[in-house]
Scaffold this active site. Structure first.
Site, short mmCIF file in Angstrom:
data_model
loop_
_atom_site.label_atom_id
_atom_site.label_comp_id
_atom_site.label_asym_id
_atom_site.label_seq_id
_atom_site.Cartn_x
_atom_site.Cartn_y
_atom_site.Cartn_z
N SER A 121 0.91 -1.17 -0.04
CA SER A 121 -0.04 -0.11 -0.03
C SER A 121 0.97 1.20 -0.17
O SER A 121 2.00 1.13 0.22
CB SER A 121 -0.75 -0.06 1.26
OG SER A 121 -1.75 -0.98 1.19
N SER B 60 -7.90 1.17 -3.54
CA SER B 60 -8.09 1.12 -2.24
C SER B 60 -6.67 1.01 -1.40
O SER B 60 -6.43 1.40 -0.52
CB SER B 60 -8.97 -0.17 -1.81
OG SER B 60 -8.20 -1.09 -2.10
N SER B 61 -5.67 0.51 -2.20
CA SER B 61 -4.40 0.42 -1.81
C SER B 61 -3.62 1.84 -1.52
O SER B 61 -2.54 1.76 -0.85
CB SER B 61 -3.42 -0.64 -2.66
OG SER B 61 -4.28 -1.89 -2.80
N THR B 62 -3.93 2.72 -2.48
CA THR B 62 -3.22 3.83 -2.69
C THR B 62 -3.92 5.13 -2.16
O THR B 62 -3.53 6.40 -2.39
CB THR B 62 -2.65 3.92 -4.06
OG1 THR B 62 -3.62 3.89 -4.85
CG2 THR B 62 -1.69 2.93 -4.39
N SER B 63 -5.27 5.01 -1.56
CA SER B 63 -6.07 6.02 -1.32
C SER B 63 -6.10 6.24 0.42
O SER B 63 -7.18 5.97 0.91
CB SER B 63 -7.28 6.08 -1.75
OG SER B 63 -7.18 6.09 -3.18
N CYS C 119 -4.93 -0.29 8.56
CA CYS C 119 -4.30 -0.89 7.47
C CYS C 119 -3.01 -1.61 7.86
O CYS C 119 -2.03 -1.11 8.38
CB CYS C 119 -3.77 0.33 6.51
SG CYS C 119 -2.81 -0.31 5.02
N SER D 235 -11.51 -5.31 -1.15
CA SER D 235 -11.43 -4.18 -0.64
C SER D 235 -12.05 -3.01 -1.17
O SER D 235 -11.55 -2.81 -2.22
CB SER D 235 -9.75 -3.88 -0.09
OG SER D 235 -9.53 -2.62 0.55
N MET E 10 -4.54 -7.42 1.94
CA MET E 10 -4.27 -6.45 2.86
C MET E 10 -3.67 -6.98 4.18
O MET E 10 -4.00 -8.12 4.34
CB MET E 10 -5.87 -5.77 3.19
CG MET E 10 -6.82 -5.53 2.44
SD MET E 10 -7.54 -6.61 1.20
CE MET E 10 -8.87 -7.16 2.08
#
Length: 385
Positions: free
Chosen positions: A16, A63-66, A101, A300, A309
């Site tokens: 992430s 979702s991984s970068t926000s 996270c 996710s 995740m």
């Protein structure tokens, strides 16, 4: 309209990325929870974006970068820092503060050391420094072993993490007693959910790491080898998975009625599991059935995740350690202290120790290795009226 400048660090943690802030650097109105904080951080990321690109912000439109992280010196003598995580919606004007996270947890220790939030007397010239982190969203302890070289965080190395293109230094991360409330909120290792349009399906509902709804891949006609391109363009498939997630949230007591699930996108997660079989990862890497104990695919923020995740990996490890869960069955059953599972980008090993006390399951800790790296540091520019 002018722009304010706020010190920030853009970091990768695990698979992430997020924007990290020292609490003291935020404008005073944003130093406390509330609309002012959310509005500021939404604008930093570039949400809501109806185009779902985050062109005008620091987000990566996935979702991984926000994601956003706020770090502060801990109010507890037993911890070094307090860590607050926000999952930013891409196209809606809200931030979900309901969970952690696990991937970005790996970056918290390095951030704390690099920013002087860990006593310098504890930082060796060469070796590792243990950083004790209070996860403020879920009120749990995370312990990170941060590598150090020449008195500074060692970021480069030869540790490869599937889902990350380049090697880096390994950071073992332990999630201590990673259960909020009871392990199984329904009291059962397996329940039956009645899902509109799907019917009755078995599910394991577990609270470890992050509330997660596990189902068998075969319940939906899947094999457990699916990649993002197999699921994410299919709006009906995503709608079915969301209905399962909502029913699971209701059964777990996370929401009072189904309509609330739409405003709680970060938790619970929904994942499907399958026994080992060979497949090709998104990188082109061949994963053999002998390389994994089971297969897991997780959703996710409404999309199939490109890897896994970190908090869901904790849930996988915990569920695998308890006989009778769908995760344990997919892994072949029996007593397990660690599993290696296959995800769309490759494989990941996670360990967990579970035991029964007075008939109730307890998870003492879950352990996995991740990596982290500073991508950029300086200031973010945020328009203000």
């Amino acid at each position: 309209m002018t722009q304010q400048k706020i010190p920030a660090t853009y970091m990768r943690g695990g698979t992430s990325k997020g924007v990290f802030f020292n609490l003291a650097d935020l404008p005073k109105a944003a130093q406390v929870p509330g609309p002012a904080r959310d509005a500021l951080l939404l604008r930093v990321i570039g949400s809501p974006d109806p185009y779902q690109k985050h062109t005008d912000g620091m987000g990566g439109a996935t979702s991984s970068t926000s994601k956003v992280v706020i770090i502060a010196p801990s109010a507890s003598a037993e911890h070094d820092v307090d860590y607050l995580f926000g999952q930013v919606s891409i196209d809606q004007p809200f931030i979900d503060w309901s969970g952690n996270c696990g991937n970005l947890s790996a970056a918290v220790g390095p951030f704390a050391v690099a920013n002087g939030l860990v006593d310098t007397a504890r930082v060796p010239e060469v070796g590792t420094v243990e950083v004790r982190i209070w996860q403020a969203n879920i009120h749990k302890t995370i312990v990170a072993q941060v590598p150090v070289s020449h008195g500074e965080v060692q970021e480069t190395g030869d540790f490869m993490l599937d889902g990350v293109a380049f090697p880096a230094a390994e950071i073992p991360v332990a999630f201590m007693t990673p259960v909020e409330g009871v392990v199984f909120p329904t009291g059962n290792p397996v329940d039956t959910l009645d899902v509109p349009g799907v019917g009755r399906i078995e599910a394991t509902l577990i609270n470890a790491g992050i509330p997660t709804v596990f189902i068998n891949a075969g319940s939906l006609g899947y094999h457990g080898t699916e990649r993002q391109e197999d699921i994410n363009p299919d709006t009906e498939a995503l709608a079915v998975l969301e209905r399962i997630r909502a029913q699971g949230a209701l059964a777990m007591g996370l929401i009072a009625e189904l309509g609330e699930a739409a405003q709680r996108q970060h938790t619970p997660k929904v994942a499907f599991v399958a026994p080992p079989t060979g497949y090709t990862a998104s990188s082109g890497k061949t994963i053999g059935a002998e390389d994994v104990d089971l297969l897991v695919r997780a959703v996710s923020m409404g999309k199939l995740h490109h890897a896994m995740m970190g908090t869901a990996a904790v849930a996988i490890g915990a569920a695998a350690a308890i006989e009778g869960t769908l995760v344990n069955r997919a892994a072949g059953g029996g007593d397990r202290e660690a599993v290696t599972f296959g995800h769309p980008s490759g494989t990941l090993q996670v360990g967990a120790s579970a035991r029964q006390v007075n008939g109730c399951w307890q998870i003492e800790q879950a352990l996995m290795s991740r990596s982290a790296r500073v991508l950029m540091e300086g200031v973010v520019h945020v328009p203000v009226e």
